[in-house]
Motif scaffolding. Structure first.
Motif: not given
Length: 820
Positions: A12-17, A51-56, A730-731, A767-777
């Protein structure tokens, strides 16, 4: 294009990014990743961020985190619909978020709603919407770079700061076939010395932009100035009432074999009480050059700097009346055009002078919106002033005219043929005026006014309005000598000097009606009538003996009136599919040429017009994990306006060359491959061929029916493979690989044309690499990974043979963004 997202079901859970974004965008992303739909009020969420969210997580846990401290609550209806409502106080029974009751149909219907399916950044059919995240993630900075993301849109460079846009293969000289709107205001380029306003696309920076829409096909039935091929509509972020927010961006840029550059931008949204807000934007970008001029011994000549400020204001004057305004000022300085000589090799030039360009553009607009129970009235007033300074190396033209018998006759003021001695004397004079450059300064001022109404029509809707445009332009064109350093030799005086003026007025009435028939069929009908007048004149202040610019031209006018229609039918084929058919007309006004050469074939040119027929549809599969869209079109383009040059190449003018048939197919595939992996593929096939040729075109170009229209590739695509993963709570990280490819193009109609150049097929990878953490990218991008010399366009003319506009060499950018 859709922002890549991966949601992997774990029971019943999903990985959200979900990266930091506006709350509305975050809810769209959650709907996409959970396979559900969302129902919410877009105006109510305006300006709110998360600020978004990450996790299961479960969908309830994800919603709790997104909506925490937002003032909004949610209900889940029938296990598939998420209803976002204003936060309700805790009841006496102390019901918690986990104990929320399901919404009834009556509760749902009372909300001012927007339905969001599991596809984010949705737009109507025939409209390609590019969100702020897509634009920022792809490093798009100005309108010309939008073509990298939209295969149906081609950007055709022709000089420093000169770029023509062609949508669905519809292009030519004259008014822009794909005009640009900024914040609802159409911005036109200058006619200059060649009667071709579409040659210069407005270059306002895409900083703090909400979205960009690419509208395919004729436009103007429900808004604006009208367009024959389509529109590029840029919508900057508006000021937001009641919310303090901001963002800052810092970027570094390295170009293979070129100079370093970078960008900085700052955005602040400042509320002033509850009913007034101001949004401030400031930016500067420095692009290091990479073209080396071997004749002048100068490296990286095509460096450029763009800097500007923008102020947006919103005021709630009453419950029904709202005002919003915008003011923009931007400077752009370009050292030289990004063209290299095919005979010398990639990124090498041998021009005698630099083709530099200076742009100063100021734009202001005011929109008043008055809301009645069933009607919205809108008034938009916009004004812009645009000053352009351009230099064009004309040395080869001057040297090519050194043996012109007509020039000799002008030099000796005689109607008789020159003898050998006179020809030698004239040739010595002409060569003495080389190296040469054209120094042109153009000022354009435009005022537009639109009055528009939108309202209910029973179960349908209507839109109608009036559009007025008043454009004025003045150009000063001087032919001067340059020294061995490529600088103007002021002591040598003028070879020639003239001024040009023009006026363009337009008044248009438009209306469109949308009527559902039953639950599945929607019919649309629209009409537009536009009356236009163009006037132009020239004053020769110093006669140019060499080019033949010796006589002033009195004012000439060209009047026109065009009525265009649009009809559309759209069917819903169940919840996950739709189909539409459409027919629409488009037209451009005729005009007046200002070329002083008496050998010019025409002094005026007629309007051109087209019918666009298309059929398209959309299908969602596997619970919206795969979306497929396609559109096929047939365009009959008559009396096409096209650029031609005088016999010796000194001047350019516009003529009608005949009719063209354009057939094409556009497709888009967006799919979630699972486990954070997604694939997007957008393509456009375009076949543009002459079907009839005017007598003048047959004489000037030797073109024949069946010849392919130059500068339009038959095929283009962009393909993006992306992988998103939550690294910690959070990343999140995003890896993407984008491939852009196009087929070969040619510079003229026939291979036996002396100016015919063949540009082979080419592709670029990013080629692109992006890292998000809270309000920073943090984003690291490598464009043109394999450092290919892929030409964008090739041009050959008396101003320069074998001139190649190539892709920028391998470029590394590192971008840091912070929002608050």
């Amino acid at each position: 294009m859709v922002q890549p997202a991966g949601a992997v079901s774990v029971g019943s859970r999903r990985t959200y990014a979900i990266p930091p974004s506006s709350l509305a965008d975050a809810i769209k992303s959650l709907a996409l990743q959970s396979g559900k739909q969302a129902l919410f009020s877009a105006p109510a969420l305006e300006g709110r961020r998360t600020a978004g969210l990450n996790g299961v997580l479960t969908v309830e846990e994800a919603l709790d985190r997104l909506l925490r401290d937002s003032g909004f609550d949610y209900r889940i209806v029938a296990d598939r619909m998420i209803l976002i409502t204003a936060h309700a106080p805790v009841t006496a029974s102390g019901a918690s978020a986990a104990e929320r009751p399901s919404a009834t149909a009556r509760e749902s219907s009372s909300v001012d709603t927007v339905i969001v399916t599991a596809v984010s950044d949705e737009a109507p059919p025939s409209v390609e919407r590019l969100s702020a995240r897509i634009l920022a993630g792809s490093g798009v900075f100005d309108p010309g770079e939008v073509a990298r993301l939209s295969p149906a849109l081609n950007a055709l460079p022709s000089g420093a700061g000169q770029l023509k846009l062609a949508l669905r293969g519809v292009y030519g000289a004259g008014e822009a076939t794909t005009p640009v709107y900024f914040g609802g205001a159409p911005v036109s380029g200058p006619s200059g010395t060649n009667s071709d306003p579409g040659l210069v696309t407005p270059d306002l920076a895409l900083v703090d932009i909400d979205h960009v829409d690419v509208l395919r096909g004729p436009q103007g039935f429900d808004h604006g100035a009208g367009a024959i091929g389509g529109e590029l509509r840029i919508e900057p972020n508006a000021a937001v009432l009641g919310r303090y927010a901001g963002a800052a961006t810092l970027q570094g840029r390295l170009v293979q074999g070129g100079a370093a550059g970078g960008m900085v931008s700052v955005v602040e949204n400042l509320p002033v009480g509850d009913d007034l807000a101001v949004r401030l934007v400031a930016y500067r970008r420095d692009n290091g050059g990479y073209i080396d001029n071997v004749r002048l011994g100068r490296d990286n000549t095509n460096s450029e700097t763009t800097q500007g400020v923008r102020v947006a204001v919103k005021a709630r004057l009453s419950d029904r009346l709202e005002a919003s305004g915008m003011a923009v000022y931007q400077q752009r300085r370009i050292g030289d055009t990004s063209v290299w000589n095919g005979a010398l090799g990639a990124n090498l030039s041998d021009r005698y002078g630099l083709n530099s360009s200076d742009h100063d553009l100021g734009l202001s607009s005011l929109t008043l919106t008055f809301r009645l129970p069933h009607t919205v009235l809108t008034s938009t007033t916009a004004y812009y002033g645009w000053t352009l300074g351009r230099r064009l190396d004309s040395t080869q033209v001057v040297l090519g005219l050194a043996d012109d018998p007509a020039g000799c006759q002008r030099y000796f003021t005689t109607a008789a043929d020159c003898d050998a001695t006179q020809l030698d004397a004239y040739a010595a004079y002409a060569r003495g005026r080389a190296p040469s450059t054209l120094v042109q300064a153009t000022e354009i001022k435009s005022l537009v006014q639109e009055l528009r109404g939108d309202g209910d029509l029973g179960s349908g809707r209507w839109a109608a309005g009036l559009f007025l445009e008043r454009r004025r332009e003045h150009t000063r064109s001087a032919a001067q000598v340059v020294d061995d350093q490529g600088q103007v030799d002021q002591a040598a005086g003028y070879t020639g000097l003239r001024t040009l003026g023009s006026r363009f007025n337009q008044a248009a009435l438009f209306a469109q009606f949308v009527q559902p028939i039953g639950d599945r069929l929607t019919l649309t009908a629209g009409g537009r009538y536009a009356a236009t007048r163009r006037a132009a004149w020239t004053d020769v202040l110093i006669a140019n003996i060499i080019s033949g610019s010796t006589t002033s031209m009195p004012e000439r006018t060209a009047d026109g009136g065009e009525f265009n229609l649009r009809a559309r039918a759209e069917w819903r084929l169940g919840r996950d599919a739709s189909l539409y058919v459409q027919a629409s007309q488009g037209a451009r006004p005729g005009g007046v040429n200002t070329t002083p050469d008496p050998a010019q074939a025409v002094q005026t040119f007629a309007p051109d017009h087209l019918w666009n027929y298309e059929i398209g549809g959309r299908r969602a599969l596997f619970h919206n994990a795969m979306i497929f869209e396609a559109a096929a079109f047939n365009i009959d383009f008559h009396d096409m306006q096209f650029a031609n040059a005088t016999p010796k190449g000194a001047f350019s003018y516009v003529m009608n060359i005949g009719s063209t048939r354009i057939r094409g197919l556009e497709t888009a595939l967006k799919t979630d491959l699972g486990r954070g992996l997604s694939l997007e593929f957008n393509s456009a096939f375009t076949d543009a061929r002459l079907t009839s040729v005017s007598d003048l075109a047959l004489t000037q170009f030797e073109a024949l029916p069946g010849d392919r229209v130059p500068n339009i590739p038959r095929y283009r695509h962009t393909a993006t493979l992306a992988y998103r993963r939550a690294l910690t709570s959070d990343i999140s990280a995003l890896l993407s690989w984008q491939n852009e490819r196009r087929s070969a193009i040619t510079s003229s109609f026939r291979p036996d044309d002396p100016d015919y150049l063949y540009t082979p097929a080419g592709s670029l990878d990013t080629f692109t690499l992006a890292l998000d953490r809270g309000h920073s990218n943090l984003t690291v991008a490598l464009r043109n990974v394999f450092d290919k010399e892929t030409p964008d366009r090739a041009i050959s003319s008396p101003f320069g043979r074998d001139q190649i506009y190539g892709a920028t060499p391998r470029t590394l950018t590192v971008t840091v963004r912070r929002s608050w």
